[in-house]
Design a protein around this motif. Structure first.
Motif, mmCIF file in Angstrom:
data_model
loop_
_atom_site.group_PDB
_atom_site.id
_atom_site.type_symbol
_atom_site.label_atom_id
_atom_site.label_comp_id
_atom_site.label_asym_id
_atom_site.label_seq_id
_atom_site.Cartn_x
_atom_site.Cartn_y
_atom_site.Cartn_z
ATOM 1 N N GLU A 120 0.827 -1.214 0.000
ATOM 2 C CA GLU A 120 0.000 0.000 0.000
ATOM 3 C C GLU A 120 0.861 1.264 0.000
ATOM 4 O O GLU A 120 0.412 2.331 -0.366
ATOM 5 C CB GLU A 120 -0.870 -0.019 1.275
ATOM 6 C CG GLU A 120 -2.033 0.922 1.249
ATOM 7 C CD GLU A 120 -2.997 0.694 2.416
ATOM 8 O OE1 GLU A 120 -2.559 0.279 3.505
ATOM 9 O OE2 GLU A 120 -4.194 0.944 2.212
ATOM 10 N N ARG A 124 2.847 3.907 -7.684
ATOM 11 C CA ARG A 124 2.194 3.000 -8.646
ATOM 12 C C ARG A 124 3.183 2.267 -9.564
ATOM 13 O O ARG A 124 2.872 1.219 -10.121
ATOM 14 C CB ARG A 124 1.187 3.790 -9.499
ATOM 15 C CG ARG A 124 -0.105 4.077 -8.752
ATOM 16 C CD ARG A 124 -1.161 3.037 -9.089
ATOM 17 N NE ARG A 124 -2.300 3.106 -8.213
ATOM 18 C CZ ARG A 124 -3.542 3.400 -8.594
ATOM 19 N NH1 ARG A 124 -3.785 3.712 -9.848
ATOM 20 N NH2 ARG A 124 -4.524 3.385 -7.729
ATOM 21 N N ASP A 377 -0.946 13.491 -5.020
ATOM 22 C CA ASP A 377 -0.741 12.099 -4.555
ATOM 23 C C ASP A 377 0.618 11.540 -4.956
ATOM 24 O O ASP A 377 1.003 10.468 -4.495
ATOM 25 C CB ASP A 377 -1.875 11.184 -5.037
ATOM 26 C CG ASP A 377 -1.979 11.118 -6.562
ATOM 27 O OD1 ASP A 377 -0.937 11.155 -7.245
ATOM 28 O OD2 ASP A 377 -3.109 11.036 -7.066
ATOM 29 N N TYR A 379 1.555 9.875 -7.284
ATOM 30 C CA TYR A 379 1.381 8.487 -7.757
ATOM 31 C C TYR A 379 1.468 7.471 -6.625
ATOM 32 O O TYR A 379 1.484 6.277 -6.862
ATOM 33 C CB TYR A 379 2.361 8.115 -8.875
ATOM 34 C CG TYR A 379 2.136 8.913 -10.131
ATOM 35 C CD1 TYR A 379 1.178 8.513 -11.053
ATOM 36 C CD2 TYR A 379 2.865 10.063 -10.394
ATOM 37 C CE1 TYR A 379 0.950 9.246 -12.207
ATOM 38 C CE2 TYR A 379 2.647 10.804 -11.547
ATOM 39 C CZ TYR A 379 1.695 10.390 -12.446
ATOM 40 O OH TYR A 379 1.463 11.106 -13.577
ATOM 41 N N ILE A 381 -0.849 6.614 -4.760
ATOM 42 C CA ILE A 381 -2.294 6.839 -4.642
ATOM 43 C C ILE A 381 -2.903 6.064 -3.472
ATOM 44 O O ILE A 381 -3.788 6.558 -2.778
ATOM 45 C CB ILE A 381 -2.966 6.484 -5.995
ATOM 46 C CG1 ILE A 381 -2.388 7.418 -7.074
ATOM 47 C CG2 ILE A 381 -4.492 6.638 -5.931
ATOM 48 C CD1 ILE A 381 -2.677 7.012 -8.488
ATOM 49 N N GLU A 382 -2.378 4.859 -3.229
ATOM 50 C CA GLU A 382 -2.925 4.044 -2.135
ATOM 51 C C GLU A 382 -2.609 4.676 -0.771
ATOM 52 O O GLU A 382 -3.404 4.584 0.154
ATOM 53 C CB GLU A 382 -2.392 2.614 -2.200
ATOM 54 C CG GLU A 382 -3.065 1.749 -3.271
ATOM 55 C CD GLU A 382 -2.816 2.217 -4.690
ATOM 56 O OE1 GLU A 382 -1.699 2.715 -4.965
ATOM 57 O OE2 GLU A 382 -3.727 2.111 -5.531
ATOM 58 N N ILE A 384 -2.347 7.894 -0.172
ATOM 59 C CA ILE A 384 -3.241 9.043 -0.029
ATOM 60 C C ILE A 384 -4.649 8.581 0.329
ATOM 61 O O ILE A 384 -5.298 9.152 1.201
ATOM 62 C CB ILE A 384 -3.244 9.886 -1.339
ATOM 63 C CG1 ILE A 384 -1.817 10.364 -1.657
ATOM 64 C CG2 ILE A 384 -4.224 11.050 -1.267
ATOM 65 C CD1 ILE A 384 -1.166 11.229 -0.614
ATOM 66 N N SER A 385 -5.117 7.497 -0.319
ATOM 67 C CA SER A 385 -6.482 7.088 0.026
ATOM 68 C C SER A 385 -6.514 6.426 1.392
ATOM 69 O O SER A 385 -7.476 6.622 2.141
ATOM 70 C CB SER A 385 -7.135 6.250 -1.078
ATOM 71 O OG SER A 385 -6.445 5.067 -1.238
ATOM 72 N N GLU A 390 -7.826 11.547 -0.301
ATOM 73 C CA GLU A 390 -8.093 11.499 -1.746
ATOM 74 C C GLU A 390 -8.962 12.680 -2.204
ATOM 75 O O GLU A 390 -8.690 13.284 -3.238
ATOM 76 C CB GLU A 390 -8.821 10.198 -2.047
ATOM 77 C CG GLU A 390 -8.322 9.506 -3.285
ATOM 78 C CD GLU A 390 -8.909 8.115 -3.366
ATOM 79 O OE1 GLU A 390 -9.713 7.742 -2.476
ATOM 80 O OE2 GLU A 390 -8.551 7.398 -4.313
ATOM 81 N N ASP A 391 -10.002 12.992 -1.396
ATOM 82 C CA ASP A 391 -10.921 14.068 -1.804
ATOM 83 C C ASP A 391 -10.462 15.428 -1.277
ATOM 84 O O ASP A 391 -11.173 16.416 -1.412
ATOM 85 C CB ASP A 391 -12.330 13.803 -1.239
ATOM 86 C CG ASP A 391 -12.845 12.458 -1.688
ATOM 87 O OD1 ASP A 391 -12.415 12.011 -2.774
ATOM 88 O OD2 ASP A 391 -13.647 11.852 -0.940
ATOM 89 N N GLY A 394 -4.889 15.592 -1.456
ATOM 90 C CA GLY A 394 -3.635 14.905 -1.106
ATOM 91 C C GLY A 394 -2.822 15.655 -0.059
ATOM 92 O O GLY A 394 -3.366 16.229 0.888
#
Ligand SMILES: Cc1ncc(COP(=O)(O)O)c(C=O)c1O
Length: 424
Positions: A120, A124, A377, A379, A381-382, A384-385, A390-391, A394
């Motif tokens: 995680e 990416r 993010d 890249y 991305i996981e 950040i979420s 995410e919303d 970041g």
């Protein structure tokens, strides 16, 4: 042992970009995790090659002989940077290309149902190529990041690792949070079950010395544009693994052996020349500070020794400055600093958010004052979420390189402080 004192002005003098100004002040390059500035020696190596030696390899004329030399010199420099043999390194346009290339080629040796482990905390680059293989019937499992510690959860990894695991792709340092993972632990456990390991060292390589043999990974990815070189990728692959794989290159005899297997096309020779110059700058810096790191350098010789000394000098300079940024930010109202707890291994990359501001608004204010930073993010991305950002646009990210100064940090903290108190 000699007392360590980094001569930042001397180091800056190698970089023409350190002369540039915005709003009457030198640019504060806190955007290093996205790519560093280049020294004049790298510019000269690239233009020198293009002006004097531009050719393809293997021909019977002077520029082609020189091109062969440039390529061999790049293999040797990269080997000294990573602590391996010149036959175990190869080049491409970037680490993401190496990652895809390797995943596609190793997949040819796997069976549907075989398992692949990703994390995680990865960019990416080191997860998406493996995730895509799920469509071919491979089982992809993701190791979680502990939200509390913002480190990878080793127990979760061990619960996912089994004799069905064929590949483990793990990140050495997070480009979003700076978290450093003890990759050797992950690699040793992977090898116990016969899995092949891929380490993403793209962020790590800019800050600390790498010894691929000491961690024992099968594959390692890094990108010279993160350590003063041109935009390109550098990949290490253990000789035995390299020999056993059939790469999707043009298949001509001269590119089907050793490191050249990595090369999908004519290499970017001018960038290889630039990368060698970047590694030589690290080594030249190391010569100046080697006496401060005698214990760590024991047993090392030549350029390898100097590269390691150079990276140790960068770390010794950057780590206290990064701690100062974190301390300064934590004092401000509404500012939240991310990453592992103080004292845990981390790079000099600091991620934070500010109450009442989107990350993008903050980097715009900083940018207008000549303080370069990143938002978003990256890249990762996981990560950040997982952090629930995410919303929210970041993170804001500032990262150090050895040409950054105390004054850059003063300016960063003063600007963030103004913003923070404006909404307090
Ligand atoms: C940790 C990490 N991995 C991979 C990459 C991607 O590297 P490249 O741009 O060479 O594909 C980056 C780029 O920022 C990174 O920070």
């Amino acid at each position: 042992m000699k007392q360590f004192q980094f001569d930042v002005q001397k180091f800056r003098s190698h970089f023409p970009a350190c002369e540039l100004q915005v709003a009457g002040a030198p640019i504060a390059y806190l955007d290093g995790p996205g790519g560093t500035q280049v020294p004049q020696s790298v510019v000269d190596a690239i233009t020198g090659y293009l002006i004097n030696d531009n050719a393809n390899e293997g021909g019977n004329f002077k520029a082609s002989y020189k091109t062969d030399e440039v390529e061999q010199a790049a293999f040797a420099a990269a080997a000294d940077f990573l602590g391996c043999s010149p036959q175990e390194v190869g080049f491409s346009v970037g680490s993401t290309q190496h990652s895809y290339n390797f995943s596609v080629n190793i997949a040819k040796t796997l069976q549907p149902g075989d398992e692949l482990i990703i994390t995680e905390i990865d960019h990416r680059c080191n997860s998406q190529p493996w995730r895509r293989l799920a469509a071919q019937g491979f089982v992809v499992k993701q190791v979680r990041m502990d939200l509390e510690t913002q480190q990878l959860d080793f127990d979760d990894y061990m619960s996912k690792l089994s004799d069905r695991t064929k590949v483990v792709a793990v990140n050495w340092a997070s480009n979003a949070l700076g978290t450093i993972t003890d990759v050797k632990k992950y690699i040793d456990a992977a090898h116990e079950v016969g899995a092949v390991t891929v380490v993403d060292a793209v962020h790590y390589a800019a800050h600390l010395p790498i010894d691929v043999k000491a961690i024992g990974t099968d594959v390692l990815l890094c990108s010279p544009y993160k350590f003063f070189g041109p935009h390109m990728g550098l990949c290490y692959m253990d000789e035995k693994l390299l020999g056993s794989l059939d790469f999707n290159n043009a298949g001509a005899e001269d590119i089907s052996q050793g490191s050249r297997k990595f090369h999908m096309a004519t290499p970017q020779y001018e960038f290889l020349a630039g990368m060698t110059a970047a590694i030589n700058l690290i080594a030249d810096t190391g010569v100046e500070y080697a006496e401060c790191f005698e214990d760590e350098l024991e047993g090392l010789t030549g350029r390898r020794r100097n590269v390691v000394a150079g990276m140790l000098a960068f770390d010794a300079y950057e780590a206290p400055l990064a701690a100062r940024i974190r301390r300064g930010l934590r004092r401000l109202p509404g500012v939240k600093v991310y990453g592992p707890a103080e004292g845990e291994p981390r790079t000099p990359t600091v991620a934070f958010t500010m109450e009442g501001y989107a990350p993008e608004e903050v980097t715009k204010v900083l940018g207008d004052k000549g303080i370069n930073s990143w938002h978003g993010d990256f890249y990762a991305i996981e990560v950040i979420s997982a952090l629930g950002l995410e919303d929210k646009g970041g993170l804001i990210r500032v990262g150090l390189a050895p040409y950054c100064t105390e004054s850059d940090i003063d300016r960063l903290l003063a600007t963030v402080s103004e913003l923070a108190y404006a909404k307090a």
